[in-house]
Design a protein around this motif. Structure first.
Motif, mmCIF file in Angstrom:
data_model
loop_
_atom_site.group_PDB
_atom_site.id
_atom_site.type_symbol
_atom_site.label_atom_id
_atom_site.label_comp_id
_atom_site.label_asym_id
_atom_site.label_seq_id
_atom_site.Cartn_x
_atom_site.Cartn_y
_atom_site.Cartn_z
ATOM 1 N N GLN A 437 42.489 28.828 -55.392
ATOM 2 C CA GLN A 437 42.875 27.648 -54.621
ATOM 3 C C GLN A 437 41.731 27.183 -53.720
ATOM 4 O O GLN A 437 41.502 25.981 -53.557
ATOM 5 N N LEU A 438 40.990 28.147 -53.128
ATOM 6 C CA LEU A 438 39.843 27.792 -52.304
ATOM 7 C C LEU A 438 38.755 27.154 -53.169
ATOM 8 O O LEU A 438 38.062 26.217 -52.734
ATOM 9 N N GLU A 439 38.615 27.639 -54.413
ATOM 10 C CA GLU A 439 37.617 27.048 -55.300
ATOM 11 C C GLU A 439 37.981 25.603 -55.638
ATOM 12 O O GLU A 439 37.092 24.761 -55.797
ATOM 13 N N SER A 440 39.262 25.288 -55.731
ATOM 14 C CA SER A 440 39.686 23.908 -55.965
ATOM 15 C C SER A 440 39.242 23.008 -54.806
ATOM 16 O O SER A 440 38.822 21.871 -55.015
ATOM 17 N N LEU A 471 43.390 21.033 -50.066
ATOM 18 C CA LEU A 471 43.677 21.837 -48.874
ATOM 19 C C LEU A 471 45.176 22.045 -48.700
ATOM 20 O O LEU A 471 45.637 23.142 -48.348
ATOM 21 N N ASN A 472 45.952 20.985 -48.948
ATOM 22 C CA ASN A 472 47.407 21.079 -48.775
ATOM 23 C C ASN A 472 48.046 22.026 -49.782
ATOM 24 O O ASN A 472 49.150 22.520 -49.561
ATOM 25 N N LYS A 473 47.368 22.283 -50.898
ATOM 26 C CA LYS A 473 47.918 23.155 -51.932
ATOM 27 C C LYS A 473 47.564 24.622 -51.713
ATOM 28 O O LYS A 473 48.056 25.489 -52.434
ATOM 29 N N VAL A 474 46.710 24.901 -50.739
ATOM 30 C CA VAL A 474 46.344 26.302 -50.464
ATOM 31 C C VAL A 474 47.541 26.996 -49.811
ATOM 32 O O VAL A 474 48.033 26.563 -48.763
ATOM 33 N N ASP A 475 47.994 28.064 -50.410
ATOM 34 C CA ASP A 475 49.177 28.795 -49.949
ATOM 35 C C ASP A 475 48.746 29.907 -49.005
ATOM 36 O O ASP A 475 48.173 30.916 -49.428
#
Length: 578
Positions: A437-440, A471-475
């Motif tokens: 997710q951070l890579e995204s 950023l909003n998708k990072v859990d």
């Protein structure tokens, strides 16, 4: 001839006197100028305007970019090997602020917790049907309706109850000869929650009722309606959920490193946006013995009197706790804005001379977070000045001058930095899902960087939205370690705010200023957690009006987002994050 002799004597005496008065002073002045020039030649160093870390004892060309070296400012000589100096102009432009570290009592610090109002589970009940049948009429129409004990809730048609009434009438006729049978039938009807008055009415009239009423057994507020008219229900099936809201619970999440600060019975002040200026008193009633493995928090519960019906389940509230459990212990505290995180390292910048803009990085050991402050267990002393605003700018200046910084734990004066190494501090281990997710976020940032290189303000707006969405998708629940939470939460907050500003800005120069902030935050995130590829950290000393700025890239080739075509290749790789 006599007069001529006198004149010659006076002239010789004047020349002799002039030499004695001025000749020796001129000689001394000449010697002083010569000595000063010699000293200047010995101390004068030469540097590059684009690469200030280059220092050479004689003029020439920069070994990195080939530009002609210029005389270096020797003003900062005499400071420590790990110290560095900022100009007054740089201090003002970066709005750098410092605070004096002082001893504080933990009892004087307020701990604020965020929570939510929920129903008091001890006062919750379920209104059930005590016999099976068809629900012909329901008198409760909506959630939130108040009911009182004994109130008519519904009308049911029940073949089972119809047969039981026939048994009652038969048993009543055999009452004299078989009293046990009579009492058994009456008791069966009582178990189905028919009252004595209802049973007596059946006996007296001798009429069997096809539809029988269902009355509320408790008082409260309907929180859930579980059936509708016409439904066939079974014996024991819930009809309504009823909560007594005369008292409610306020549940708060307490982070793992704060658990030791709380005890049952502590006084708590509750505030809510629904009632500005008002506060409500309560006490800690329960602290969960089980830690939530996902959020790394425990639940702290406060019971609140709600006889005036002020608190509604679902309402957000804030708790302020003053008397923490370590009351009376002396603690050194600093604002959370002063702390920079690099993996497991916590660092601050200390102003070593209160009267001069001279700074030095200091690694510290932190204790509990108390509101907007941290306990300092080791590394600082009371009375020292620390940077509380602009710490990232000060860190960039330290890196630029080759001093001890977040990315360079050792001074350049003692050990040359290895530009191809990972960060010197320990990286925080995170799950592969979080890293993906951070890579995204990083991939979206790269597309934004390319738009900055092109100087396309509209495209920058669109690419900023991509960063914001990523950023909003990072859990955050994927982070298991509390130190990972401490690093990621403020970074995500600032990156989100910066990305939102980028989406609204239409001026490329303003966008570049926001891009610099975003790059600094993302750099710290990539250093702390890593992504699944090699990342190049590149620096341009001429960006941001010669204050310098970093950006991240997937390749070593220089494509400057701060100048675009004007100075496309200005910059150099400062670090490669594996």
């Amino acid at each position: 001839m006599k007069k001529i002799g006198i004149y010659i004597g006076v002239l010789i005496a004047g020349l002799l006197l002039g030499w004695l008065l001025f000749g020796r002073s001129a000689s001394n002045t000449s010697e002083e100028i010569h000595d000063h020039n010699a000293e200047t030649e010995q101390t004068q160093m030469w540097t590059c305007s684009m690469h200030p870390q280059i220092m050479q004892p004689e003029p020439g060309n920069c070994p990195i970019c080939g530009m002609e070296l210029i005389p270096a400012d020797s003003k900062g000589s005499g400071i420590g090997p790990n110290s560095f100096e900022l100009s007054a102009n740089a201090m003002a432009l970066a709005d750098i602020q410092t605070t004096v570290v002082g001893n504080g009592m933990l009892a004087e610090n307020q701990i604020k917790l965020s929570g939510k109002i929920v129903e008091n589970e001890e006062a919750n009940t379920v209104q059930a049907s005590y016999f099976s049948g068809r629900l012909d009429k329901l008198y409760v129409n909506y959630k939130g309706e108040s009911v009182r004990s004994g109130q008519l809730l519904a009308i049911l048609y029940s073949p089972q109850l119809y047969a039981a009434q026939q048994e009652l009438l038969t048993a009543e006729r055999l009452k004299a000869s078989q009293p046990e049978l009579y009492h058994a039938v009456r008791n069966k009807l009582k178990l189905w929650k028919l009252t004595d008055a209802q049973i007596n009415a059946i006996e007296k009239t001798g009429e069997i009722k096809e539809n029988l009423p269902v009355y509320a057994t408790v008082s409260g507020t309907v929180t859930e309606k579980l059936v509708s008219e016409g439904d066939y229900i079974k014996e024991g099936q819930p009809l309504l959920k009823i909560a007594n809201l005369n008292s409610v619970w306020a549940n708060f999440d307490v982070y793992e490193n704060q658990i030791g600060l709380f005890d049952e019975g502590q006084s708590v002040t509750i505030t809510t946006a629904a009632y500005p200026g008002k506060s409500f008193k309560g006490k800690v009633d329960f602290i969960s013995p089980v830690l939530d493995a996902q959020t790394r928090t425990v639940t702290l519960r406060v019971v609140l009197n709600n006889s005036e019906n002020r608190f509604k389940p679902g309402m957000f509230v804030t708790a302020t706790v003053n008397d923490v459990s370590v009351k009376g212990q002396t603690a050194l505290t600093i604002p959370s804005s002063a702390v920079l995180w690099t993996g497991e390292r916590s660092v601050v910048y200390v102003k070593t001379d209160p009267n001069e803009p001279v700074f030095e990085m200091r690694e510290i050991e932190l204790g509990n977070r108390i509101g907007e402050t941290y306990e300092v267990l080791n590394g600082l002393n009371a009375g020292e000045h620390i940077v509380t605003q602009g710490a990232f700018t000060v860190d960039a200046a330290a890196q630029l001058q080759g001093k001890k910084s977040m990315m360079n734990q050792e001074s350049e004066n003692s050990k040359e930095m290895d530009s191809t190494s990972n960060m010197k501090g320990k990286r925080i281990a995170v799950s592969m899902d979080f890293k993906n997710q951070l890579e995204s976020v990083f991939e979206a940032y790269i597309r934004l960087k390319d738009a900055m290189v092109a100087g396309d303000a509209l495209k920058v707006n669109n690419r900023s939205k991509d960063v914001l969405n990523a950023l909003n998708k990072v859990d955050m629940k994927l982070l298991k370690k509390p130190e990972a939470h401490e690093v990621w939460m403020p970074l995500k907050k600032t990156m989100t705010a910066t990305s939102e500003r980028l989406t609204k800005s239409s001026d490329i120069e303003s966008q570049r200023s926001y891009f610099k902030r975003l790059s600094n935050d993302l750099l710290q995130a990539v250093e702390s957690f890593g992504v699944n590829e090699k990342v190049y950290n590149i620096f341009c000393p001429m960006a941001d009006n010669n204050h310098g700025a970093y950006w991240l890239s997937k390749e070593a080739a220089i494509r400057n987002p701060y100048f675009g075509k004007a100075m496309l290749t200005c910059g150099e790789v400062k670090q490669i994050i594996q």
